[in-house]
Design a protein around this motif. Structure first.
Motif, PDB file in Angstrom:
ATOM      1  N   GLN A 199       0.835  -1.221   0.000  1.00 36.50           N
ATOM      2  CA  GLN A 199       0.000   0.000   0.000  1.00 36.50           C
ATOM      3  C   GLN A 199       0.865   1.265   0.000  1.00 36.50           C
ATOM      4  OE1 GLN A 199      -2.461  -0.979   3.492  1.00 36.50           O
ATOM      5  NE2 GLN A 199      -4.147  -1.445   2.105  1.00 36.50           N
ATOM      6  N   LEU A 200       1.774   1.285  -0.958  1.00 35.67           N
ATOM      7  CA  LEU A 200       2.668   2.425  -1.121  1.00 35.67           C
ATOM      8  C   LEU A 200       2.464   3.051  -2.494  1.00 35.67           C
ATOM      9  CD1 LEU A 200       5.933   0.790   0.287  1.00 35.67           C
ATOM     10  CD2 LEU A 200       4.444   2.417   1.470  1.00 35.67           C
ATOM     11  N   LYS A 201       2.900   4.312  -2.624  1.00 32.10           N
ATOM     12  CA  LYS A 201       2.768   5.037  -3.883  1.00 32.10           C
ATOM     13  C   LYS A 201       4.148   5.354  -4.460  1.00 32.10           C
ATOM     14  CE  LYS A 201      -1.650   7.208  -2.656  1.00 32.10           C
ATOM     15  NZ  LYS A 201      -2.342   8.505  -2.399  1.00 32.10           N
ATOM     16  N   TRP A 202       4.241   5.305  -5.774  1.00 38.51           N
ATOM     17  CA  TRP A 202       5.476   5.568  -6.509  1.00 38.51           C
ATOM     18  C   TRP A 202       6.090   6.907  -6.130  1.00 38.51           C
ATOM     19  CZ3 TRP A 202       9.041   3.476  -9.664  1.00 38.51           C
ATOM     20  CH2 TRP A 202       9.736   4.295 -10.555  1.00 38.51           C
ATOM     21  N   ARG A 203       7.360   6.866  -5.705  1.00 43.53           N
ATOM     22  CA  ARG A 203       8.150   8.051  -5.345  1.00 43.53           C
ATOM     23  C   ARG A 203       7.492   8.894  -4.251  1.00 43.53           C
ATOM     24  NH1 ARG A 203      11.666   8.340  -9.959  1.00 43.53           N
ATOM     25  NH2 ARG A 203      12.520   6.228  -9.872  1.00 43.53           N
ATOM     26  N   ASN A 204       6.648   8.263  -3.446  1.00 41.23           N
ATOM     27  CA  ASN A 204       5.939   8.992  -2.385  1.00 41.23           C
ATOM     28  C   ASN A 204       6.282   8.454  -0.998  1.00 41.23           C
ATOM     29  OD1 ASN A 204       4.457  10.580  -4.305  1.00 41.23           O
ATOM     30  ND2 ASN A 204       2.858  10.766  -2.760  1.00 41.23           N
ATOM     31  N   PHE A 205       7.506   7.977  -0.832  1.00 39.36           N
ATOM     32  CA  PHE A 205       7.916   7.534   0.501  1.00 39.36           C
ATOM     33  C   PHE A 205       9.442   7.560   0.601  1.00 39.36           C
ATOM     34  CE2 PHE A 205       7.693   3.797  -2.188  1.00 39.36           C
ATOM     35  CZ  PHE A 205       8.809   3.045  -1.868  1.00 39.36           C
ATOM     36  N   PHE A 206       9.914   7.753   1.842  1.00 37.59           N
ATOM     37  CA  PHE A 206      11.325   7.600   2.170  1.00 37.59           C
ATOM     38  C   PHE A 206      11.537   6.155   2.632  1.00 37.59           C
ATOM     39  CE2 PHE A 206      10.800  12.136   2.451  1.00 37.59           C
ATOM     40  CZ  PHE A 206      12.023  12.670   2.074  1.00 37.59           C
ATOM     41  N   LEU A 207      12.700   5.593   2.349  1.00 41.62           N
ATOM     42  CA  LEU A 207      12.950   4.184   2.648  1.00 41.62           C
ATOM     43  C   LEU A 207      14.198   4.014   3.498  1.00 41.62           C
ATOM     44  CD1 LEU A 207      12.222   1.155   2.046  1.00 41.62           C
ATOM     45  CD2 LEU A 207      13.788   1.314   0.095  1.00 41.62           C
ATOM     46  N   TYR A 208      14.079   3.165   4.520  1.00 45.67           N
ATOM     47  CA  TYR A 208      15.237   2.653   5.259  1.00 45.67           C
ATOM     48  C   TYR A 208      15.159   1.134   5.219  1.00 45.67           C
ATOM     49  CZ  TYR A 208      17.926   0.613   9.006  1.00 45.67           C
ATOM     50  OH  TYR A 208      18.783  -0.189   9.692  1.00 45.67           O
ATOM     51  N   THR A 209      16.266   0.458   4.927  1.00 48.48           N
ATOM     52  CA  THR A 209      16.325  -0.999   5.043  1.00 48.48           C
ATOM     53  C   THR A 209      17.545  -1.375   5.872  1.00 48.48           C
ATOM     54  OG1 THR A 209      17.664  -1.372   3.054  1.00 48.48           O
ATOM     55  CG2 THR A 209      15.279  -1.296   2.767  1.00 48.48           C
ATOM     56  N   GLY A 210      17.380  -2.383   6.700  1.00 49.48           N
ATOM     57  CA  GLY A 210      18.480  -2.853   7.538  1.00 49.48           C
ATOM     58  C   GLY A 210      17.937  -3.475   8.807  1.00 49.48           C
ATOM     59  N   THR A 211      18.784  -4.218   9.492  1.00 45.13           N
ATOM     60  CA  THR A 211      18.371  -4.850  10.743  1.00 45.13           C
ATOM     61  C   THR A 211      17.984  -3.787  11.764  1.00 45.13           C
ATOM     62  OG1 THR A 211      19.917  -6.652  10.280  1.00 45.13           O
ATOM     63  CG2 THR A 211      19.081  -6.503  12.525  1.00 45.13           C
ATOM     64  N   ILE A 212      16.962  -4.078  12.555  1.00 42.87           N
ATOM     65  CA  ILE A 212      16.512  -3.128  13.581  1.00 42.87           C
ATOM     66  C   ILE A 212      17.355  -3.366  14.832  1.00 42.87           C
ATOM     67  CG2 ILE A 212      14.510  -2.183  14.789  1.00 42.87           C
ATOM     68  CD1 ILE A 212      14.331  -2.186  11.675  1.00 42.87           C
TER      69      ILE A 212
END
Length: 387
Positions: free
Chosen positions: A203-216
């Protein structure tokens, strides 16, 4: 091949290639895929105490095996028996490979195995012990010291980590080889239509979010990111929410409380661990990738985001400037104000985003798993001289 033109016999440990496939596991898997295509090597894979001819793929079905291991670890007696007997079992299993080079892509080397190579990804357990579970620190430090004494050659992901190894352990310069990481072909710029299924799923929109990926986990400095994001104007942070993807690490109760707060206020979405095939779609669909980590031996997500054609904001700590090469916007790890200003710029300035995308794509071209394999084989050739 060695100096005589013979193929190099290499035993490659695949213990870290397991579900969920986090950074070190992905490194080992991608490197192994490259190495098995090289004609100058005769490659054998070693998993646990078993020797294999083919590379096993980490799959979600392996979750049940991991859950059994976690239950064993909770038993102190079983854990202690395992710790004492497992290294001996590995040494015994390798006794028929004395003329081979043994490579561990994840620090650990079993005792009394000759011609060993180990990859050191970082020295955080020594420099930042607070970023690891307390019960594990002493054992990890002991094992890493053993590795330094056992290895014929050490490999690091970055020049930063090589310098750390030399400075901290007094290792000779020519005993450490740098083999920078790469990214696979899935990390590339994409059209919106290519990402639609994954965006719809979350439920995301194209180029409408900031992203972080990695272990918490504490080392990733997510708390600073949450503070900076929360200080943005309400309309901005709701229009471009912060999306966090990552395997649940440790000491994260406070973070998850803040995750729930952000979700209830409509500016944060936590996806949990995202399958590897979906991650490249999220990278290329994001407005910007944010990575405020305090300590990295390399920082693979920064490279993957740049290769995906996505602007990057990251900290200026440890190896990250070496990877970013001037393409990302950078901030000191604890500098909330500068990070907030960078986030605002990525909301307001389309020209700056385009400039950063071009710089990032150009920078990413300097890295590949093929080059990583080339540098790794150079380390093997150094060891082969003494076989």
């Amino acid at each position: 091949m060695d100096a005589t033109g013979k193929r190099l016999n290499v035993v490659f440990s695949t213990d870290c290639i397991k579900y969920p496939l986090t950074g070190i596991g992905r490194y080992a898997f991608e490197l192994a895929k490259q190495l098995q295509e090289r004609e100058q090597l005769l490659l054998t894979f070693f998993h646990g105490t078993k020797v294999r001819d083919s590379l096993a793929v980490a799959s979600e079905s392996a979750q049940s095996i991991q859950s059994v291991k976690r239950r064993l670890q909770k038993s102190k007696a079983a854990s202690e028996i395992y710790r004492l007997t497992y290294p001996v079992m590995k040494t015994i299993a390798l006794r028929n490979f004395k003329d081979h080079i043994f490579h561990s892509p994840n620090y650990y080397l079993p005792p009394r195995v000759k011609h060993c190579v180990a990859t050191f990804h970082d020295l955080s357990v020594f420099h930042w012990p607070q970023f690891h579970p307390a019960g594990r620190v002493h054992l990890m430090q002991k094992e890493l010291r053993n590795t330094v004494s056992r290895a014929a050659m050490l490999i690091t992901d970055s020049h930063y980590t090589k310098k750390e190894l030399i400075d901290f352990f007094g290792v000779e310069n020519d005993k450490v080889s740098v083999a920078p990481l790469g990214y696979n072909e899935q990390f590339r710029p994409r059209q919106e239509t290519e990402t639609r299924d994954v965006l719809n799923k979350y439920q995301l929109k194209w180029r409408n979010f900031f992203l972080y990926t990695g272990t918490i986990e504490p080392r990733k400095n997510i708390l600073t990111l949450l503070k900076a994001f929360d200080s943005l104007p309400t309309n901005d942070k709701r229009a471009l929410p912060l999306v966090i993807s990552g395997y649940k690490g440790w000491e994260n109760e406070e973070l998850f409380r803040l995750f729930r707060k952000g979700e209830s206020e409509g500016w944060l979405k936590y996806l949990g661990f995202v399958p590897g095939k979906e991650l490249p779609h999220l990278y290329s669909a994001a407005n910007c990738f944010v990575f405020p980590s305090i300590y990295e031996g390399f920082g693979l997500p920064v490279l993957e985001a740049m290769a995906s054609g996505t602007p990057v904001i990251c900290s200026d700590a440890t190896s990250l400037p070496e990877v970013g090469g001037g393409a990302p916007l950078m901030h000191s790890p604890e500098d909330v104000d500068t990070l907030t200003a960078h986030l605002k710029l990525m909301i307001e300035d389309a020209d700056e985003k385009s400039r950063m995308t071009a710089l990032g794509l150009a920078r990413a071209q300097q890295f590949s798993w093929s080059r990583c394999a080339d540098k790794t084989i150079e380390a093997y050739e150094q060891v082969a001289k003494f076989i």
